[in-house]
Design an enzyme around this catalytic site. Structure first.
Site, PDB file in Angstrom:
ATOM      1  N   ASN A   1      -5.298  12.673   0.675  1.00  9.06           N
ATOM      2  CA  ASN A   1      -4.464  11.753   1.459  1.00  9.06           C
ATOM      3  C   ASN A   1      -5.378  11.001   2.428  1.00  9.06           C
ATOM      4  OD1 ASN A   1      -1.802  10.745   2.147  1.00  9.06           O
ATOM      5  ND2 ASN A   1      -2.009  11.825   4.083  1.00  9.06           N
TER       6      ASN A   1
ATOM      7  N   ASP B   1      -1.953  10.841  -2.045  1.00  9.62           N
ATOM      8  CA  ASP B   1      -2.276   9.827  -3.054  1.00  9.62           C
ATOM      9  C   ASP B   1      -2.609  10.444  -4.402  1.00  9.62           C
ATOM     10  OD1 ASP B   1      -2.824   8.481  -0.355  1.00  9.62           O
ATOM     11  OD2 ASP B   1      -2.786   6.841  -1.813  1.00  9.62           O
TER      12      ASP B   1
ATOM     13  N   ARG C   1       0.863  -1.182   0.000  1.00 13.12           N
ATOM     14  CA  ARG C   1       0.000   0.000   0.000  1.00 13.12           C
ATOM     15  C   ARG C   1       0.900   1.233   0.000  1.00 13.12           C
ATOM     16  NH1 ARG C   1       2.388   1.941   3.738  1.00 13.12           N
ATOM     17  NH2 ARG C   1       0.776   3.527   3.871  1.00 13.12           N
ATOM     18  N   GLY C   2       0.256   2.407  -0.066  1.00 11.78           N
ATOM     19  CA  GLY C   2       1.024   3.634  -0.253  1.00 11.78           C
ATOM     20  C   GLY C   2       1.104   3.912  -1.745  1.00 11.78           C
ATOM     21  N   ALA C   3       0.805   5.159  -2.117  1.00 17.78           N
ATOM     22  CA  ALA C   3       0.615   5.471  -3.533  1.00 17.78           C
ATOM     23  C   ALA C   3       1.790   5.048  -4.429  1.00 17.78           C
ATOM     24  CB  ALA C   3       0.314   6.966  -3.682  1.00 17.78           C
TER      25      ALA C   3
HETATM   26  O1  MRU Z   1      -4.467   3.367   2.273  1.00 20.22           O
HETATM   27  P1  MRU Z   1      -2.976   3.520   2.190  1.00 20.22           P
HETATM   28  O2  MRU Z   1      -2.246   2.935   3.338  1.00 20.22           O
HETATM   29  O3  MRU Z   1      -2.445   3.061   0.856  1.00 20.22           O
HETATM   30  O4  MRU Z   1      -2.764   5.093   2.259  1.00 20.22           O
HETATM   31  C1  MRU Z   1      -1.488   5.620   2.197  1.00 20.22           C
HETATM   32  C2  MRU Z   1      -1.459   7.089   2.352  1.00 20.22           C
HETATM   33  O5  MRU Z   1      -2.450   7.724   2.578  1.00 20.22           O
HETATM   34  C3  MRU Z   1      -0.135   7.759   2.147  1.00 20.22           C
HETATM   35  O6  MRU Z   1      -0.055   8.927   2.905  1.00 20.22           O
HETATM   36  C4  MRU Z   1      -0.008   8.123   0.661  1.00 20.22           C
HETATM   37  O7  MRU Z   1      -0.183   6.987  -0.132  1.00 20.22           O
HETATM   38  C5  MRU Z   1       1.288   8.745   0.351  1.00 20.22           C
HETATM   39  S1  MRU Z   1       2.548   7.514   0.375  1.00 20.22           S
HETATM   40  C6  MRU Z   1       4.049   8.119   0.084  1.00 20.22           C
END
Ligand code: MRU
Length: 366
Positions: A257, A247, A53-55
């Site tokens: 986000n 994101d 996970r994480g963009a």
């Molecule tokens: O639902 P997730 O855990 O994928 O959400 C992640 C976030 O909200 C992060 O802040 C975002 O992806 C930026 S990652 C560098």
């Protein structure tokens, strides 16, 4: 970044590219388990279930997912179906669409037998670029933190810089370094005293489980707080800056986000605390301007709200119900912080005002 002193990335090629390895983030912080993804379907599942996970990491996994699909079947139909399958896994992070389009556009003109190798090369290029962009964000953010530390009144200069972050925008959310956490790692390694307030980040607790894990592995002083504590800490001068990831950032600087980010931005604005958003170019959606109206917000399972995961003392990790039988949950996974609440965007190209002019100044012509 390091786990038990050993450097790791979040994603790697295995078996000469026949499969990809990832860290199963659903099991952190209590268990460190890696998984091999060998098929398109496994890559898609890993994204939907948040094994990854994480963009930025979602984007990279999508790119390798296309490679896996093309290794099995390099036809036009397979490419189109794999693109659609992966693109539907998580709707909010624009990095996914960006990475999928980049790989598709690279391989589509090629003969089918050339496509898998070309997809591997393109995904590999995205990986290396992501690492470089995150490290550059770290260097630019470090300069900002140094300015903030020096601007404090003399009686506070001996204290660590107190930075609050929400969710996990660290190395686990990218390939390495992270976005919002990269300046924190750079600060810590450079000897700037820093302390991080870590929002637990309900419902999935990426702050409590992932950000705290990462910071602990790197030895960065941190304290986990409930999501509702940030405003109170800001009112009492205990937060020098907020820094988060994103994101999807619109061309006008609106920032989407993890749910709850907007409330932190409001509290920061009300208390004169700078609110920074760190992002690589792959997170900018140039096709839209109004984040609230135009960014699709993922609705995840209500069970993520009505239940909570944890580890009982001496026991195995488990999940328990929080709410009365029959109570319903609602689970929007992201929110939008309007550009007017963002002090600055920290990108790999520089620090810019959160505005169309600010982003254009960095990216025009690229
Ligand atoms: O639902 P997730 O855990 O994928 O959400 C992640 C976030 O909200 C992060 O802040 C975002 O992806 C930026 S990652 C560098």
């Amino acid at each position: 970044m390091n786990i038990d002193g050993r450097p790791w990335r979040t994603i790697w090629l295995e078996e000469g590219g026949r499969s990809i390895g990832v860290i199963d983030q659903t099991l952190l912080p209590h268990r460190f388990v890696t998984r091999s993804l060998t098929t398109l379907e496994q890559a898609a599942e890993a994204i939907s279930t948040m094994v990854v996970r994480g963009a930025p990491l979602i984007g990279v996994t999508g790119a390798y997912g296309l490679m896996l699909a093309l290794q099995d079947d390099p036809s036009d139909a397979s490419l189109a179906a794999a693109f659609a399958r992966l693109n539907a896994t998580r709707p909010t992070a624009v990095n996914l669409r960006w990475a999928l389009e980049r790989v598709r556009d690279r391989v589509a003109p090629l003969a089918p037998e050339q496509r898998a190798a070309a997809a591997r090369a393109e995904a590999g290029a995205i990986v290396e670029e992501d690492v470089a962009m995150c490290e550059a964000i770290g260097d630019l953010g470090l300069a900002l933190f140094q300015q903030l530390a020096e601007a404090r009144p003399p009686e506070r200069r001996g204290e660590p810089l107190n930075v609050l972050t929400h969710c996990n925008a660290g190395w686990l959310a990218t390939v390495d370094w992270g976005t919002a956490l990269a300046p924190i790692y750079k600060a810590h390694r450079s000897g700037l005293a820093i302390h991080v307030w870590v929002d637990e980040t309900r419902p999935r607790n990426q702050g409590a489980s992932l950000t705290a894990f990462e910071l602990g592995c790197e030895g960065v002083p941190h304290t986990v707080i409930v999501d509702n504590a940030g405003g109170h800490l800001m009112q009492h001068g205990r937060v020098d800056a907020v820094i988060v990831g994103t994101d999807r950032t619109t061309r006008s600087g609106d920032v989407c986000n993890k749910i709850g980010t907007y409330l932190k931005a409001l509290a920061a604005h009300d208390n004169g605390v700078p609110f920074y958003v760190a992002l690589p170019a792959s997170t900018i959606d140039w096709t839209i301007a109004d984040g609230v109206a135009e960014i699709p917000i993922e609705a995840r399972s209500p069970e993520e709200v009505t239940r909570i995961a944890g580890k009982p003392a001496g026991g195995e990790p488990t999940s328990v119900q929080l709410v009365p039988d029959g109570s319903e949950g609602f689970n929007p996974a992201f929110d939008v912080t309007p550009a007017r609440l963002v002090t600055a965007l920290i990108t790999e190209r520089g620090v810019a005002p959160a505005s169309e002019e600010g982003l254009q100044a960095l990216y025009a012509g690229s």
